[in-house]
Design an enzyme around this catalytic site. Structure first.
Site, PDB file in Angstrom:
ATOM      1  N   HIS A  18       0.943  -0.895  -0.072  1.00 15.45           N
ATOM      2  CA  HIS A  18       0.200   0.391   0.164  1.00 15.45           C
ATOM      3  C   HIS A  18       1.101   0.978  -0.073  1.00 15.45           C
ATOM      4  CE1 HIS A  18      -4.246   2.088   1.854  1.00 15.45           C
ATOM      5  NE2 HIS A  18      -3.261   2.685   0.715  1.00 15.45           N
ATOM      6  N   HIS A  20       1.492   4.527  -3.048  1.00 19.31           N
ATOM      7  CA  HIS A  20       0.871   5.537  -4.416  1.00 19.31           C
ATOM      8  C   HIS A  20       2.433   6.101  -4.152  1.00 19.31           C
ATOM      9  CE1 HIS A  20      -3.271   5.016  -3.187  1.00 19.31           C
ATOM     10  NE2 HIS A  20      -2.253   4.936  -2.142  1.00 19.31           N
ATOM     11  N   HIS A 190      -9.271   0.519  -2.015  1.00 27.23           N
ATOM     12  CA  HIS A 190      -9.549   1.904  -0.860  1.00 27.23           C
ATOM     13  C   HIS A 190     -11.467   1.288  -0.659  1.00 27.23           C
ATOM     14  CE1 HIS A 190      -6.026   2.769  -2.110  1.00 27.23           C
ATOM     15  NE2 HIS A 190      -5.186   3.603  -1.317  1.00 27.23           N
ATOM     16  N   GLU A 193     -11.789   3.705   5.248  1.00 27.57           N
ATOM     17  CA  GLU A 193     -10.850   4.734   5.242  1.00 27.57           C
ATOM     18  C   GLU A 193     -12.035   5.816   5.925  1.00 27.57           C
ATOM     19  OE1 GLU A 193      -7.224   6.978   3.989  1.00 27.57           O
ATOM     20  OE2 GLU A 193      -8.656   6.524   2.490  1.00 27.57           O
ATOM     21  N   ASP A 270       0.930   4.494   2.864  1.00 29.23           N
ATOM     22  CA  ASP A 270       0.728   5.163   2.077  1.00 29.23           C
ATOM     23  C   ASP A 270       1.331   5.459   1.132  1.00 29.23           C
ATOM     24  OD1 ASP A 270      -2.190   6.080   1.083  1.00 29.23           O
ATOM     25  OD2 ASP A 270      -2.511   6.252   2.744  1.00 29.23           O
ATOM     26  N   ASP A 271       1.772   6.868   1.765  1.00 32.85           N
ATOM     27  CA  ASP A 271       1.797   8.039   0.940  1.00 32.85           C
ATOM     28  C   ASP A 271       3.175   8.391   2.210  1.00 32.85           C
ATOM     29  OD1 ASP A 271       0.370   8.306  -1.047  1.00 32.85           O
ATOM     30  OD2 ASP A 271      -1.442   8.832   0.549  1.00 32.85           O
TER      31      ASP A 271
END
Length: 322
Positions: A18, A20, A190, A193, A270-271
């Protein structure tokens, strides 16, 4: 971040499922490119709301306007993954945004071999997840799935579903998921969330392979039971959930409760650039602040490898090292 537990978890073989692509950019690279383009560096780590987070993400996308920059990004992201003990990296992007110098097809034709070459250099298997923007309508969803299908034997391993789920329920992408499945691709949306456990249930009932986030399943014991029964893996990113206001603190994050209930979870960042943590930090913080035991975190690493779309020989080699 510097953390005393980093060395332990950097040495742990894991898949990163996961993350990006654009937001795995190094901060030094961000600052260099912003200076070259004469634009302001976006805010990092502090976002009053999801819209301002998306604005910061938009700046990252805008920097990727030459093949040289995309190639550098891929090399640095894969090199960083290798240094974090990652053996298999599944990076997500909307192709035409990740390489803004061509069509979506041209972007993938450039990104996939460049990522594979970076993987060979740094000893990391790479697979691409083509993200569907849930806010862009059904035509975009179908087009993205057909595009992913055309590259199914060239490095694309799955389709995802991104952006604010309050604006687009997971069921709206059912047709796109079928197109992807018919091409032998995975489905990793996704869900759970920004919206609640009903979206996690909807995703599971669509037969998805994994769910990115999915943490709000914890609000409905029946959905938790369904996840356990189906063995669906949640690709959990705790710091992301805190930064974007899903939970007030890491101490209140439900990762430990989900694992205790028997839900399979991988851990992701994630990021990383926008949230200030990498995947090793997330393992360390899970032990220190969410109070997940080291033994359970080794199981998260095992789950990440087993739930990845990496080739069997990559999985076998990594699992043997656990």
């Amino acid at each position: 971040m510097s953390h005393p537990l980093r060395s332990r978890y950097a040495a742990l073989p894991k898949a990163h499922l996961h993350v990006h692509l654009e937001a795995a950019m190094r901060e030094s690279t961000l600052r260099q490119w912003c200076a070259e383009d004469r634009i302001e560096v976006p805010p990092l780590v502090d976002y009053p709301d999801f819209a301002q987070f998306l604005d910061a993400y938009g700046v990252l996308i805008g920097l990727l306007h030459t093949p040289e920059r995309v190639e550098q990004l891929l090399d640095e992201v894969v090199a960083d993954a290798a240094s974090q003990g990652v053996v298999a990296l599944e990076y997500a992007s909307i192709p035409e945004k990740a390489a803004a110098f061509g069509t979506a097809e041209e972007a993938l034709e450039f990104i996939l071999p460049a990522a594979a070459e970076a993987g060979r250099r740094h000893g990391v298997w790479t697979g691409a997840i083509v993200s569907i923007d849930r806010g862009a309508g059904p035509d975009h969803a179908r087009d993205a799935a057909h595009l992913a299908a055309r590259f199914a034997d060239r490095g694309v391993v799955a389709v995802g579903l991104v952006n604010d789920e309050r604006d687009g329920p997971v069921a709206g992408a059912a047709e796109a998921f079928e197109i992807a499945r018919a091409a032998g691709l995975g489905v990793v949306p996704h869900a759970g969330e920004m919206a609640g456990p009903e979206e996690v249930r909807a995703a599971v009932e669509l037969g998805v392979d994994r769910i990115q986030h999915g943490v709000r399943a914890v609000e409905d014991p029946a959905v938790v039971e369904l996840l356990v029964e189906r063995g669906t893996c949640l690709d959990v990113c705790p710091t992301s959930n805190i930064t974007l206001g899903v939970y007030p603190s890491l101490e209140r994050h439900p990762l430990a409760a989900l694992l205790e209930a028997g839900v399979r979870c991988s851990i992701g960042a994630d990021d990383p650039l926008l949230f200030g943590v990498d995947v090793v930090d997330e393992y360390a913080l899970a032990e220190e602040r969410i109070r997940v035991s080291p033994e359970r975190l080794v199981e998260c690493a095992r789950t990440s490898i087993e739930a990845s779309f990496a080739p069997e020989e990559v999985k076998r080699g990594a699992l043997a090292r656990l």
